[in-house]
Design an enzyme around this catalytic site. Sequence first.
Site, PDB file in Angstrom:
ATOM      1  N   GLN A 194       4.305  -5.824   6.668  1.00  0.00           N
ATOM      2  CA  GLN A 194       4.657  -5.756   8.086  1.00  0.00           C
ATOM      3  C   GLN A 194       3.487  -5.315   8.960  1.00  0.00           C
ATOM      4  O   GLN A 194       3.613  -5.291  10.200  1.00  0.00           O
ATOM      5  CB  GLN A 194       5.841  -4.818   8.290  1.00  0.00           C
ATOM      6  N   CYS A 226      10.290  -3.237   9.742  1.00  0.00           N
ATOM      7  CA  CYS A 226      10.801  -3.072   8.374  1.00  0.00           C
ATOM      8  C   CYS A 226      12.192  -3.671   8.198  1.00  0.00           C
ATOM      9  O   CYS A 226      12.489  -4.305   7.188  1.00  0.00           O
ATOM     10  CB  CYS A 226      10.814  -1.591   7.998  1.00  0.00           C
ATOM     11  N   HIS A 259      13.223   3.864   7.925  1.00  0.00           N
ATOM     12  CA  HIS A 259      12.639   2.707   7.260  1.00  0.00           C
ATOM     13  C   HIS A 259      13.701   1.951   6.478  1.00  0.00           C
ATOM     14  O   HIS A 259      14.640   2.551   5.946  1.00  0.00           O
ATOM     15  CB  HIS A 259      11.540   3.178   6.303  1.00  0.00           C
ATOM     16  N   ASN A 286       9.182  -3.065  -1.128  1.00  0.00           N
ATOM     17  CA  ASN A 286       8.767  -2.579   0.181  1.00  0.00           C
ATOM     18  C   ASN A 286       8.027  -3.688   0.922  1.00  0.00           C
ATOM     19  O   ASN A 286       7.750  -4.752   0.365  1.00  0.00           O
ATOM     20  CB  ASN A 286       7.882  -1.339   0.021  1.00  0.00           C
TER      21      ASN A 286
END
Length: 445
Positions: free
Chosen positions: A62, A68, A362, A384
């Site tokens: 990102q 996110c 997040h 992630n």
Amino acid sequence: MKISKELLHQFQQEFDSNPTNHAVKNAMAKVGLNKSSVDNNLTRRHPFVFSHETKKGEITNQQSSGRCWMFAALNTARVDTMTKLNVKTFEFSQNYTLFWDKLEKANYFLESIIETVKEPLNSRLVQHLLMDPIQDGGQWDMFSGLLEKYGAVPKSVMPETYHSSNTRELNQLLTAKLRDFAAKIRTGHKNGQTPEELTDLKETYLSLIYSLLTKTLGEVPETFTYGYRDEEKAYHRISDITPQDFFKTYVDWDLDERISLINAPTEDKPYGKAYTVKYLGTVKEGKAITYVNAPIEALKEAAVASIKDGEPVWFGCDVGKMLDREAGIMDDKAYDYESTLGENIELTKAQRLDYGESLLTHAMVFVGVDLDDDGKPITWKVENSWGDKNGDKGIYSMSDKWFDEYNYQVAVKRKYVEAEWLKAFDEPVVELEPWDPMGSLALVQ
């Protein structure tokens, strides 16, 4: 009582009386607080091997943005696209969804300003609206609304630009313009302009926002053509398709079937009730953010059931707590502060929420879990969106105890949730204040 010289002398004597303090002081001066406190057994508890895993694509990044929640949602959705297209990996355009999110958030904000023109300027509500009107963050239902209205496109159809990967400058300018527009709307109301005239004014402002977004993020496609090669290297072309039809055909989600559970063990949020957050949204006409508060075990059971069925799980957490970013490990015992600082922080999960020590920051994706012989989670495999430099090439490992303490939300299909919690969606929804910690989430990298 003031801080006197005598009191300071007492503090210094207490510090000097423990020889360990000087060793810790020297270590922290060289490598910092966390590296001095890291538990050396941390990596032993996280071998990055999991008993159950889902399909996943290549790791995404990102960059310097708070997207996110978009990355996590699109990384969840792409697993179905990869299957339908028969490709090893796939990536959606996060720039495409960012464009629509910014435009819709601008509309949502200006509509909220019109709705609150009779509120005092210094009211907590108006000041909250003005504080951060177009930040990058969002919630699962907010993104669901964007997908339903605008669909999605492959990354090559609307690739990244400087400002999609680095949103700070863009957000600062958009925020300044929206505050300017808010002042003009409120002034117009004071001068006797009708609601209809204020709405016309808002549409003029939205046109300026649209122009700015097009200049910084690029033009959004109405239709596109997409060529690709499948796992067998055969070439395919999808011609003249709309983003909405691409999403319907190559993701094919029933968005109404995907719901959110949260775990907020505070007195003001009894379990078994549905909650929403006032003045939090993206698509104004979309469905309101709604989630059911449930015990942490309910979130775990739903996530495990989904993973066992091959379905990745979007989740929201407070990622900065007890995180060894380089190792890619989230563990409640990651740092032994008691040994280096003399004591730990002893707030409970509920107290952290109540006292502003924790909130949703997040979103990521569960793509696996390691279960013990009794079927209980040991560690969780996390995809992630921070690139592939940390962890196991971008994959993180989360201890089950960290899940207990710092995970707050999962989004799953209804079929993975016990009926006891589902029934709350059919009951009256409790409205939370706009500044509640269960609101939006974002972390700019």
